[in-house]
Design a protein around this motif. Structure first.
Motif, PDB file in Angstrom:
ATOM      1  N   ALA A  84       0.989  -1.136   0.015  1.00 50.65           N
ATOM      2  CA  ALA A  84       0.139  -0.042   0.009  1.00 50.65           C
ATOM      3  C   ALA A  84       0.795   1.173  -0.185  1.00 50.65           C
ATOM      4  CB  ALA A  84      -0.836  -0.033   1.262  1.00 50.65           C
ATOM      5  N   VAL A  85       2.182   1.263  -0.030  1.00 52.19           N
ATOM      6  CA  VAL A  85       3.008   2.417   0.140  1.00 52.19           C
ATOM      7  C   VAL A  85       3.054   3.098  -1.138  1.00 52.19           C
ATOM      8  CG1 VAL A  85       5.631   2.935   0.221  1.00 52.19           C
ATOM      9  CG2 VAL A  85       4.585   1.274   1.746  1.00 52.19           C
ATOM     10  N   LYS A  86       2.604   2.663  -2.216  1.00 54.39           N
ATOM     11  CA  LYS A  86       2.448   3.467  -3.499  1.00 54.39           C
ATOM     12  C   LYS A  86       1.344   4.342  -3.356  1.00 54.39           C
ATOM     13  CE  LYS A  86       1.504  -0.561  -5.530  1.00 54.39           C
ATOM     14  NZ  LYS A  86       0.940  -1.462  -6.756  1.00 54.39           N
ATOM     15  N   PHE A  87       0.510   4.417  -2.306  1.00 55.93           N
ATOM     16  CA  PHE A  87      -0.689   5.292  -2.177  1.00 55.93           C
ATOM     17  C   PHE A  87      -0.262   6.099  -1.165  1.00 55.93           C
ATOM     18  CE2 PHE A  87      -2.470   1.204  -3.645  1.00 55.93           C
ATOM     19  CZ  PHE A  87      -3.272   1.683  -4.738  1.00 55.93           C
ATOM     20  N   PHE A  88       0.954   6.148  -0.450  1.00 52.01           N
ATOM     21  CA  PHE A  88       1.365   7.087   0.550  1.00 52.01           C
ATOM     22  C   PHE A  88       1.383   8.503   0.093  1.00 52.01           C
ATOM     23  CE2 PHE A  88       5.079   9.644   1.879  1.00 52.01           C
ATOM     24  CZ  PHE A  88       4.649   9.654   3.418  1.00 52.01           C
ATOM     25  N   PRO A  89       1.734   8.924  -1.000  1.00 51.42           N
ATOM     26  CA  PRO A  89       1.382  10.354  -1.342  1.00 51.42           C
ATOM     27  C   PRO A  89      -0.066  10.766  -1.179  1.00 51.42           C
ATOM     28  CG  PRO A  89       3.063   9.146  -2.956  1.00 51.42           C
ATOM     29  CD  PRO A  89       2.299   8.259  -2.068  1.00 51.42           C
ATOM     30  N   TYR A  90      -1.025  10.165  -1.733  1.00 53.52           N
ATOM     31  CA  TYR A  90      -2.323  10.342  -1.599  1.00 53.52           C
ATOM     32  C   TYR A  90      -2.734  10.669  -0.097  1.00 53.52           C
ATOM     33  CZ  TYR A  90      -7.477   9.922  -1.827  1.00 53.52           C
ATOM     34  OH  TYR A  90      -8.734  10.146  -1.741  1.00 53.52           O
ATOM     35  N   ILE A  91      -2.626   9.336   0.664  1.00 53.63           N
ATOM     36  CA  ILE A  91      -2.816   9.534   2.038  1.00 53.63           C
ATOM     37  C   ILE A  91      -2.143  10.667   2.973  1.00 53.63           C
ATOM     38  CG2 ILE A  91      -2.876   8.050   4.276  1.00 53.63           C
ATOM     39  CD1 ILE A  91      -2.929   5.597   2.434  1.00 53.63           C
ATOM     40  N   MET A  92      -0.923  10.818   2.592  1.00 46.88           N
ATOM     41  CA  MET A  92      -0.102  12.054   3.009  1.00 46.88           C
ATOM     42  C   MET A  92      -0.853  13.338   2.902  1.00 46.88           C
ATOM     43  SD  MET A  92       2.715  12.770   5.270  1.00 46.88           S
ATOM     44  CE  MET A  92       3.603  14.203   5.544  1.00 46.88           C
ATOM     45  N   THR A  93      -1.200  13.313   1.649  1.00 43.01           N
ATOM     46  CA  THR A  93      -1.893  14.784   1.221  1.00 43.01           C
ATOM     47  C   THR A  93      -3.129  14.688   1.845  1.00 43.01           C
ATOM     48  OG1 THR A  93      -0.945  14.676  -1.058  1.00 43.01           O
ATOM     49  CG2 THR A  93      -2.841  15.866  -0.475  1.00 43.01           C
ATOM     50  N   LEU A  94      -3.845  13.780   2.111  1.00 41.80           N
ATOM     51  CA  LEU A  94      -5.095  13.788   3.095  1.00 41.80           C
ATOM     52  C   LEU A  94      -5.006  14.276   4.497  1.00 41.80           C
ATOM     53  CD1 LEU A  94      -7.352  10.699   1.936  1.00 41.80           C
ATOM     54  CD2 LEU A  94      -8.050  13.076   1.630  1.00 41.80           C
ATOM     55  N   PHE A  95      -4.111  13.549   5.057  1.00 44.95           N
ATOM     56  CA  PHE A  95      -3.583  13.869   6.384  1.00 44.95           C
ATOM     57  C   PHE A  95      -3.254  15.390   6.684  1.00 44.95           C
ATOM     58  CE2 PHE A  95      -0.489  14.137   9.927  1.00 44.95           C
ATOM     59  CZ  PHE A  95      -1.346  13.744  10.682  1.00 44.95           C
ATOM     60  N   MET A  96      -2.431  15.954   5.805  1.00 45.32           N
ATOM     61  CA  MET A  96      -1.508  16.971   5.995  1.00 45.32           C
ATOM     62  C   MET A  96      -2.898  18.174   5.733  1.00 45.32           C
ATOM     63  SD  MET A  96       1.171  16.488   7.228  1.00 45.32           S
ATOM     64  CE  MET A  96       1.850  18.295   7.105  1.00 45.32           C
ATOM     65  N   PHE A  97      -3.635  18.085   4.540  1.00 43.17           N
ATOM     66  CA  PHE A  97      -4.838  18.769   4.492  1.00 43.17           C
ATOM     67  C   PHE A  97      -5.748  19.045   5.525  1.00 43.17           C
ATOM     68  CE2 PHE A  97      -9.219  19.821   2.912  1.00 43.17           C
ATOM     69  CZ  PHE A  97      -8.765  20.957   2.368  1.00 43.17           C
ATOM     70  N   ILE A  98      -5.982  17.772   5.987  1.00 40.68           N
ATOM     71  CA  ILE A  98      -7.010  17.908   7.250  1.00 40.68           C
ATOM     72  C   ILE A  98      -6.269  18.655   8.530  1.00 40.68           C
ATOM     73  CG2 ILE A  98      -8.426  16.496   8.763  1.00 40.68           C
ATOM     74  CD1 ILE A  98      -8.819  14.482   6.321  1.00 40.68           C
ATOM     75  N   VAL A  99      -5.364  18.272   8.812  1.00 31.61           N
ATOM     76  CA  VAL A  99      -4.615  18.742  10.211  1.00 31.61           C
ATOM     77  C   VAL A  99      -4.470  20.097  10.042  1.00 31.61           C
ATOM     78  CG1 VAL A  99      -2.258  19.065  11.113  1.00 31.61           C
ATOM     79  CG2 VAL A  99      -3.213  16.618  10.878  1.00 31.61           C
ATOM     80  N   PHE A 100      -4.003  20.880   8.932  1.00 29.84           N
ATOM     81  CA  PHE A 100      -3.963  22.288   8.629  1.00 29.84           C
ATOM     82  C   PHE A 100      -5.163  23.046   8.507  1.00 29.84           C
ATOM     83  CE2 PHE A 100       0.379  21.516   7.743  1.00 29.84           C
ATOM     84  CZ  PHE A 100       1.149  22.504   8.460  1.00 29.84           C
ATOM     85  N   ALA A 101      -6.130  22.443   8.005  1.00 31.91           N
ATOM     86  CA  ALA A 101      -7.588  23.080   7.827  1.00 31.91           C
ATOM     87  C   ALA A 101      -8.115  23.034   9.423  1.00 31.91           C
ATOM     88  CB  ALA A 101      -8.447  22.062   7.116  1.00 31.91           C
ATOM     89  N   ASN A 102      -7.943  21.998   9.985  1.00 32.57           N
ATOM     90  CA  ASN A 102      -8.378  21.827  11.408  1.00 32.57           C
ATOM     91  C   ASN A 102      -7.729  23.042  12.350  1.00 32.57           C
ATOM     92  OD1 ASN A 102     -10.207  19.958  10.719  1.00 32.57           O
ATOM     93  ND2 ASN A 102      -8.881  18.370  11.892  1.00 32.57           N
ATOM     94  N   PHE A 103      -6.296  22.923  12.385  1.00 32.95           N
ATOM     95  CA  PHE A 103      -5.271  23.891  12.985  1.00 32.95           C
ATOM     96  C   PHE A 103      -5.749  25.336  12.599  1.00 32.95           C
ATOM     97  CE2 PHE A 103      -2.113  20.491  14.193  1.00 32.95           C
ATOM     98  CZ  PHE A 103      -2.985  20.292  15.155  1.00 32.95           C
ATOM     99  N   LEU A 104      -5.713  25.718  11.416  1.00 39.39           N
ATOM    100  CA  LEU A 104      -6.129  27.153  10.977  1.00 39.39           C
ATOM    101  C   LEU A 104      -7.335  27.537  11.341  1.00 39.39           C
ATOM    102  CD1 LEU A 104      -4.473  27.256   7.246  1.00 39.39           C
ATOM    103  CD2 LEU A 104      -3.539  28.191   9.484  1.00 39.39           C
TER     104      LEU A 104
END
Length: 252
Positions: A92-112
């Motif tokens: 599943a590591v090949k999908f890491f960029p997509y999952i990383m993007t999801l995580f970072m977007f949600i974290v920053f949207a929540n914190f902002l």
């Protein structure tokens, strides 16, 4: 002011905790179309800019002794990578960029969204449903592309008694299609509830008798919301990994 006074005379709320979730056009007017820039558009764009600033600009030096931004970026990278590898497996590591993007977007949207006078896009189902549907469609497509008709084995519990398998299959199909609903409501509901509670306590802060209690409550709720902002991004991401694992290894 007149409307607030009128509301107070009638015994209604002077403040409205849900007003902070109203989507408004950035450049005035009352009409909102699909192309209209709104406060939600602005804060989603700021979340994307913040992610780029930390993960691209903040880590470009690649110093042996990392800066603060590089350290945070490396921690986030390692945290999500290990999550994907541990939960969904090495394939599943090949999908890491997509999952990383999801995580970072949600974290920053929540914190902002915790900045005073800001807007939290993840408090709206219109945003979280799109994120959840993208995960649902990606997982479903990957499941059929990789496994073909064998992907349907996800719904057939072969370890159960034969008489129960058709009933369990129906339950599994229903639960599968409910995934994007629960996936999106969990994120938006938790974020919205926390911000509404903070606004309620902030409304009582103007009353001299309860003001000290309200300030303490707001501080405690704000600290809790910082934790919730990260936890909800983590929960959304780890569920994505679980769903991806089902697509890659559908047999029970």
């Amino acid at each position: 002011m007149a409307s607030e006074a009128h509301g107070a005379e009638e015994g209604g709320l002077v403040f409205h905790p849900m007003d902070q979730f109203i989507i408004k056009p950035l450049f005035g007017g009352d009409t909102i179309s699909w192309y209209t820039p709104t406060n939600a558009t602005l804060w989603m764009a700021l979340a994307v800019v913040a992610v780029i600033a930390m993960m691209v600009i903040g880590t470009r030096s690649r110093a042996i002794v990392p800066s603060r931004s590089q350290s945070i970026g490396e921690l986030a990278y390692g945290f999500v990578y290990k999550m994907v590898e541990d939960v969904a497996g090495k394939d599943a590591v090949k999908f890491f960029p997509y999952i990383m993007t999801l995580f970072m977007f949600i974290v920053f949207a929540n914190f902002l969204g915790l900045i005073p006078m800001s807007f939290t896009p993840t408090s709206h189902f219109a945003v979280t449903v799109v994120l959840a549907m993208l995960v649902f469609l990606t997982v479903t497509i990957v499941g059929f592309v990789k496994n073909g008709a064998a992907f349907l084995g996800l719904f057939w519990v072969s370890s159960a008694p034969l008489a129960l398998r058709p009933i369990l299959a129906i339950i599994e199909v229903i639960s599968y299609f409910v995934r994007p609903v629960s996936h999106s409501i969990r994120l938006a509901g938790n974020v919205m509830a926390g911000h509404a509670v903070i606004k309620v306590f902030a409304g009582f802060a103007a009353i001299a008798v309860v003001s000290p209690v309200s300030v303490v409550a707001i501080t405690a709720m704000y600290g809790l919301e910082v934790l919730v902002s990260f936890i909800q991004a983590y929960v959304f991401t780890i569920l994505t990994c679980v769903y991806l694992k089902d697509a890659l290894h559908p047999s029970h």
